[in-house]
Write a protein that holds these residues in place. Structure first.
Motif, mmCIF file in Angstrom:
data_model
loop_
_atom_site.group_PDB
_atom_site.id
_atom_site.type_symbol
_atom_site.label_atom_id
_atom_site.label_comp_id
_atom_site.label_asym_id
_atom_site.label_seq_id
_atom_site.Cartn_x
_atom_site.Cartn_y
_atom_site.Cartn_z
ATOM 1 N N GLY A 1 -0.760 -8.134 -0.085
ATOM 2 C CA GLY A 1 -0.661 -7.375 1.185
ATOM 3 C C GLY A 1 0.382 -7.179 1.991
ATOM 4 N N ARG B 1 -9.940 -2.853 0.922
ATOM 5 C CA ARG B 1 -9.449 -4.258 0.683
ATOM 6 C C ARG B 1 -10.310 -5.240 1.778
ATOM 7 N NH1 ARG B 1 -3.910 -7.053 -0.780
ATOM 8 N NH2 ARG B 1 -4.171 -5.364 -2.604
ATOM 9 N N ASN C 1 -11.481 -8.893 3.839
ATOM 10 C CA ASN C 1 -11.172 -10.248 4.227
ATOM 11 C C ASN C 1 -12.305 -10.834 4.608
ATOM 12 O OD1 ASN C 1 -9.950 -12.669 4.783
ATOM 13 N ND2 ASN C 1 -8.946 -11.991 6.519
ATOM 14 N N PHE D 1 -9.463 -6.255 5.596
ATOM 15 C CA PHE D 1 -8.085 -6.702 5.571
ATOM 16 C C PHE D 1 -7.125 -6.009 6.411
ATOM 17 C CE2 PHE D 1 -3.588 -7.337 3.781
ATOM 18 C CZ PHE D 1 -3.649 -8.636 3.694
ATOM 19 N N THR E 1 -2.964 -5.800 7.644
ATOM 20 C CA THR E 1 -1.623 -6.167 7.111
ATOM 21 C C THR E 1 -0.872 -6.844 8.363
ATOM 22 O OG1 THR E 1 -0.658 -3.940 7.504
ATOM 23 C CG2 THR E 1 -1.480 -4.299 5.399
ATOM 24 N N HIS F 1 -4.749 -1.079 7.131
ATOM 25 C CA HIS F 1 -5.674 -1.360 6.113
ATOM 26 C C HIS F 1 -5.166 -1.355 4.460
ATOM 27 C CE1 HIS F 1 -8.689 -2.149 9.103
ATOM 28 N NE2 HIS F 1 -8.999 -0.969 9.215
#
Length: 262
Positions: A106, A172, A174, A179, A181, A186
């Motif tokens: 990531g 992606r 989490n 997710f 970064t 994203h």
């Protein structure tokens, strides 16, 4: 302790240890992100502690920054360093021309910025990361949160005209949330299966509105250090056209493994 490591972890360690030997006193060093790069940071930390190595490290993520400080490496920002002597990082895939797919952890945006601000980029990887054609590993693309679903649709439409086998893009996650970064963006993972023209795809993806950067590293990597589970390492230099073989004695580095937690 080394006997308890899996063959892949042993391969990652010997690659990192061999690459650490390329770092010289006074260098400004880009520090990658991911499990293999974590071995490198630990190796450099041991050199700082035991050999008096003096370097400045520019981390490519908050995780790497925390680990570097933990092992005693002086951490500075890229703006403070200005330009780097070397960046050492892992890769999710690399081909015979040392084109890479990165971003599994990531951190592809900072990794690409740091790598391109270096005199040389060295990739450390286990032998399983080498592929004939990129694309089996999902290609990460960092996108801004605003309108990310529109960006995904535009990417999938763009892929129709690209030399790829798959065209799906997945956000992606989490856990139950997207997710995020270090820059607050994203990541869309593109399941392409095979990338026939990585250079073209890298250029086209970055023209899609909402895309910040993609995980294709083209003409950036100078050398790759490939580790094997039995301690062998192979160093390929794309500029010099050379291949060197070496071996790393893992028994002398047991202290590195006592508290490592990737």
């Amino acid at each position: 302790m080394t006997g308890e490591l899996s063959p892949i972890d042993r391969a990652k360690f010997v690659a990192a240890k061999r690459a650490a030997d390329m770092v010289e006193d006074g260098m400004r060093v880009g520090l990658g992100t991911g499990s293999t790069a974590a071995w490198l940071v630990r190796c450099l930390g041991e050199m700082v502690r035991d050999e008096g190595l003096k370097i400045q490290g520019v981390p490519t993520s908050t995780r790497t920054a925390a680990l570097a400080r933990e092992v005693g490496i002086e951490v500075v920002s890229l703006d403070q360093a200005g330009w780097l002597d070397i960046t050492i990082d892992g890769a999710d895939e690399f081909d015979g021309d040392l084109n890479l797919i990165k971003g599994g952890g990531g951190a592809l945006l900072q990794e690409k910025i740091v790598a391109t601000a270096s005199d040389q980029m060295v990739v450390i990887a286990d032998a399983g990361k080498e592929v004939e054609t990129l694309g089996a590993y999902p290609l990460p693309v960092e996108v801004i949160p605003f309108g990310w679903q529109t960006t995904r649709k535009l990417i999938e439409e763009t892929l129709v005209s690209m030399d790829v086998l798959g065209r799906s893009a997945a956000l992606r996650m989490n856990g139950d949330a997207p997710f995020v970064t270090d820059e607050g963006n994203h990541i869309l993972d593109l399941h392409l299966q095979r990338i026939g023209n990585p250079r073209q795809l890298a250029l086209v993806l970055n023209q899609v509105p909402g895309v910040v950067e993609n995980g294709l590293f083209i003409d950036i990597c100078d050398r790759v250090v490939i580790g094997f589970g039995d301690g062998r390492v192979e160093v390929r230099d794309i500029n010099e056209g050379t291949i060197e073989h070496d071996r790393v004695d893992m028994a002398e580095n047991d202290n590195l493994f006592t508290d490592l937690a990737d």
